[in-house]
Design an enzyme around this catalytic site. Structure first.
Site, PDB file in Angstrom:
ATOM      1  N   GLY A   1       0.802  -1.218   0.000  1.00 49.63           N
ATOM      2  CA  GLY A   1       0.000   0.000   0.000  1.00 49.63           C
ATOM      3  C   GLY A   1       0.834   1.266   0.000  1.00 49.63           C
ATOM      4  O   GLY A   1       2.024   1.241  -0.281  1.00 49.63           O
TER       5      GLY A   1
ATOM      6  N   LEU B   1       0.337   3.731  -2.134  1.00 53.77           N
ATOM      7  CA  LEU B   1       0.690   3.550  -3.547  1.00 53.77           C
ATOM      8  C   LEU B   1       1.362   4.778  -4.152  1.00 53.77           C
ATOM      9  O   LEU B   1       1.041   5.917  -3.803  1.00 53.77           O
ATOM     10  CB  LEU B   1      -0.581   3.227  -4.348  1.00 53.77           C
ATOM     11  CG  LEU B   1      -1.351   1.984  -3.905  1.00 53.77           C
ATOM     12  CD1 LEU B   1      -2.538   1.746  -4.845  1.00 53.77           C
ATOM     13  CD2 LEU B   1      -0.470   0.743  -3.850  1.00 53.77           C
ATOM     14  N   HIS B   2       2.287   4.497  -5.048  1.00 53.81           N
ATOM     15  CA  HIS B   2       2.943   5.546  -5.837  1.00 53.81           C
ATOM     16  C   HIS B   2       3.000   5.080  -7.286  1.00 53.81           C
ATOM     17  O   HIS B   2       2.503   3.985  -7.614  1.00 53.81           O
ATOM     18  CB  HIS B   2       4.329   5.862  -5.264  1.00 53.81           C
ATOM     19  CG  HIS B   2       5.201   4.654  -5.101  1.00 53.81           C
ATOM     20  ND1 HIS B   2       5.691   3.934  -6.166  1.00 53.81           N
ATOM     21  CD2 HIS B   2       5.642   4.008  -3.983  1.00 53.81           C
ATOM     22  CE1 HIS B   2       6.410   2.925  -5.722  1.00 53.81           C
ATOM     23  NE2 HIS B   2       6.395   2.929  -4.403  1.00 53.81           N
TER      24      HIS B   2
ATOM     25  N   GLY C   1       5.221   3.814  -9.062  1.00 54.86           N
ATOM     26  CA  GLY C   1       5.846   2.502  -9.287  1.00 54.86           C
ATOM     27  C   GLY C   1       4.795   1.402  -9.204  1.00 54.86           C
ATOM     28  O   GLY C   1       4.692   0.543 -10.096  1.00 54.86           O
ATOM     29  N   HIS C   2       3.979   1.451  -8.149  1.00 55.67           N
ATOM     30  CA  HIS C   2       2.912   0.445  -8.012  1.00 55.67           C
ATOM     31  C   HIS C   2       1.952   0.526  -9.208  1.00 55.67           C
ATOM     32  O   HIS C   2       1.499  -0.493  -9.730  1.00 55.67           O
ATOM     33  CB  HIS C   2       2.102   0.694  -6.735  1.00 55.67           C
ATOM     34  CG  HIS C   2       2.879   0.551  -5.454  1.00 55.67           C
ATOM     35  ND1 HIS C   2       3.113   1.614  -4.613  1.00 55.67           N
ATOM     36  CD2 HIS C   2       3.456  -0.524  -4.864  1.00 55.67           C
ATOM     37  CE1 HIS C   2       3.802   1.199  -3.562  1.00 55.67           C
ATOM     38  NE2 HIS C   2       4.029  -0.093  -3.683  1.00 55.67           N
TER      39      HIS C   2
ATOM     40  N   LYS D   1      12.891  -2.806  -8.745  1.00 51.64           N
ATOM     41  CA  LYS D   1      13.534  -2.021  -7.686  1.00 51.64           C
ATOM     42  C   LYS D   1      13.949  -2.938  -6.539  1.00 51.64           C
ATOM     43  O   LYS D   1      15.010  -2.776  -5.944  1.00 51.64           O
ATOM     44  CB  LYS D   1      12.575  -0.946  -7.174  1.00 51.64           C
ATOM     45  CG  LYS D   1      13.270   0.026  -6.279  1.00 51.64           C
ATOM     46  CD  LYS D   1      12.297   0.794  -5.448  1.00 51.64           C
ATOM     47  CE  LYS D   1      12.769   0.757  -4.023  1.00 51.64           C
ATOM     48  NZ  LYS D   1      11.712   0.679  -3.074  1.00 51.64           N
TER      49      LYS D   1
HETATM   50  P1  AMP Z   1       5.892  -2.549  -1.758  1.00 54.81           P
HETATM   51  O1  AMP Z   1       4.544  -1.951  -1.583  1.00 54.81           O
HETATM   52  O2  AMP Z   1       7.007  -1.594  -1.476  1.00 54.81           O
HETATM   53  O3  AMP Z   1       6.028  -3.880  -1.071  1.00 54.81           O
HETATM   54  O4  AMP Z   1       6.046  -2.860  -3.297  1.00 54.81           O
HETATM   55  C1  AMP Z   1       5.082  -3.617  -3.982  1.00 54.81           C
HETATM   56  C2  AMP Z   1       5.593  -3.923  -5.364  1.00 54.81           C
HETATM   57  O5  AMP Z   1       5.881  -2.696  -6.038  1.00 54.81           O
HETATM   58  C3  AMP Z   1       6.906  -4.715  -5.362  1.00 54.81           C
HETATM   59  O6  AMP Z   1       6.867  -5.652  -6.432  1.00 54.81           O
HETATM   60  C4  AMP Z   1       7.943  -3.655  -5.597  1.00 54.81           C
HETATM   61  O7  AMP Z   1       9.122  -4.145  -6.219  1.00 54.81           O
HETATM   62  C5  AMP Z   1       7.192  -2.729  -6.546  1.00 54.81           C
HETATM   63  N1  AMP Z   1       7.784  -1.392  -6.518  1.00 54.81           N
HETATM   64  C6  AMP Z   1       8.046  -0.624  -5.441  1.00 54.81           C
HETATM   65  N2  AMP Z   1       8.626   0.535  -5.819  1.00 54.81           N
HETATM   66  C7  AMP Z   1       8.754   0.481  -7.164  1.00 54.81           C
HETATM   67  C8  AMP Z   1       9.275   1.360  -8.152  1.00 54.81           C
HETATM   68  N3  AMP Z   1       9.814   2.531  -7.834  1.00 54.81           N
HETATM   69  N4  AMP Z   1       9.235   0.980  -9.448  1.00 54.81           N
HETATM   70  C9  AMP Z   1       8.701  -0.225  -9.808  1.00 54.81           C
HETATM   71  N5  AMP Z   1       8.174  -1.100  -8.916  1.00 54.81           N
HETATM   72  C10 AMP Z   1       8.204  -0.750  -7.621  1.00 54.81           C
END
Ligand code: AMP
Length: 284
Positions: A31, A33-34, A36-37, A149
Site C-alpha cells: 500500500g 501507492l505511488h 511505481g505500483h 527495484k
Molecule cells: P511494496 O509496496 O514496497 O512492497 O512494493 C510492492 C511492489 O511494487 C513490489 O513488487 C515492488 O518491487 C514494486 N515497486 C516498489 N517501488 C517500485 C518502483 N519505484 N518501481 C517499480 N516497482 C516498484
C-alpha cells in the site's frame, strides 16, 4: 472495484473467475501507492482480464527494530488510485486474517537471502516468500507482477515459483523514478527537504558506475567506488552495502559482465533506501 477482506471470499471469487475462463493478474503491495505500483497495475492489466491488487503490510517481513508500526498507510487514497487505474479487486486482509495462529511452518530462502538486503535483515526474505506463497494460494493468479527495484526479492520469488511449481508467470516492471532519478518508494515520505536533495545521489552514483562499465571498466571495486564516492560527497548517507552481483544468481563478482547488477542500500537519517542498476553494454 471490489474490496475483499477475507481469505475465503477471495478464494471463492478467484475460483469463480477461473471457472468463467478469466485470466487473473495479481499485484501484491504493502500500500501507500505511488507511480511505481501503478506501473505494475498497467502491466497486469495488459496481460489479464481481472486485476487483483493486495494491500497488506506484512508483519513477518519486518525485523523487531524496523518500521512496521510507522510504515505509511492510507487505505482510502490507495483505493482511489487503484480505481483510477482500473484495478478490479483489492484484497486487503488484516494481519489476524492472514496469521490467525503463529506460523509453525514457513518458507526458508537460504543462500539467496544471505547477501545484499538479507544480510542485515535476517528473516526478511523468509517473511516475504511466506506471505507471497500464501497470497498466491489465496488469489490464484495466472500472472503476478513485481518491481525490479526490489531486485533480490524478484529473483527469490521467481525461484520460489520455479522450485515449488506454482502455475504462475512472474513478470517484472522497471523501476519507476521521480524526476530527480530517486527510485519511487513509499518510504520516500520519511525524507525531509535536505534529505530529498541528497537522496538522488544514489541513482547518480549508479549511473556513473554504468557509464564507467560502458567505457570498459570491469573491476568490481572501481565500479562500487563510483557509487560510494557519490554518496559520500553528501555526508548524509550511512552505506549498508554496495555490491556487484550476478543478475540471475545474486552471487558477488570481482569482475563485471553485462547482465550483472550493482545494488545499493543506504540509510539517510533513519530512512533506508535501496536501488540497483543492470550493467548493459550500451545505453538504449
Ligand atoms: P511494496 O509496496 O514496497 O512492497 O512494493 C510492492 C511492489 O511494487 C513490489 O513488487 C515492488 O518491487 C514494486 N515497486 C516498489 N517501488 C517500485 C518502483 N519505484 N518501481 C517499480 N516497482 C516498484
Amino acid at each position: 472495484m471490489k474490496i475483499i477482506r477475507t481469505i475465503r471470499e477471495m478464494q471463492e471469487y478467484s475460483l469463480q473467475l477461473r471457472a468463467e475462463g478469466k485470466q487473473i493478474g495479481f499485484v501484491p503491495t504493502m500500500g501507500f501507492l505511488h507511480k511505481g505500483h501503478l506501473s505494475l497495475i498497467d502491466i497486469a492489466r495488459e496481460c489479464s482480464d481481472i486485476v487483483v491488487m493486495s494491500i497488506f503490510v506484512n508483519p513477518t517481513q519486518f525485523g523487531p527494530n524496523e518500521d512496521f508500526d510507522s510504515y505509511p498507510r492510507n487505505f482510502e487514497r490507495d483505493c482511489q488510485l487503484a480505481e483510477s487505474r482500473k484495478v478490479d479487486v483489492i484484497f486487503a486482509p488484516e494481519p489476524r486474517e492472514m496469521y490467525p495462529t503463529p506460523m509453525l511452518l514457513s518458507m526458508h530462502v537460504g543462500q539467496l537471502s544471505e547477501n545484499l538486503c538479507g544480510k542485515n535483515r535476517p528473516g526478511h526474505f523468509d517473511g516475504v516468500a511466506t506471505v507471497v506463497a500464501k497470497l498466491f494460494l489465496i488469489v490464484q493468479p495466472h500472472i503476478a507482477v513485481f518491481g525490479q527495484k526490489d531486485y533480490q526479492q524478484l529473483v527469490i520469488l521467481k525461484l520460489m515459483v520455479q522450485n515449488f511449481n506454482f502455475p504462475i508467470e512472474i513478470l517484472s516492471a522497471p523501476t519507476a523514478r521521480e524526476e530527480s532519478g530517486l527510485a519511487r518508494s513509499s518510504r520516500n515520505k520519511y525524507l525531509n527537504d535536505e534529505q530529498k536533495i541528497a537522496a538522488p545521489k544514489i541513482y547518480q552514483g549508479l549511473q556513473k558506475a554504468l557509464k564507467s562499465f560502458q567505457k570498459g571498466q570491469r573491476i568490481s571495486e572501481a565500479l562500487k567506488k563510483a557509487v560510494s564516492s557519490e554518496l559520500e560527497s553528501t555526508g548524509q548517507f550511512t552505506i549498508d552495502y554496495i555490491e556487484l552481483v550476478d543478475g540471475a544468481t545474486l552471487a558477488e563478482k570481482a569482475k563485471a559482465s553485462a547482465g550483472d547488477i550493482i545494488a545499493v542500500a543506504a540509510k539517510i537519517g533513519s530512512t533506508r533506501l535501496i536501488d540497483n542498476i543492470m550493467l548493459i553494454k550500451e545505453s538504449i
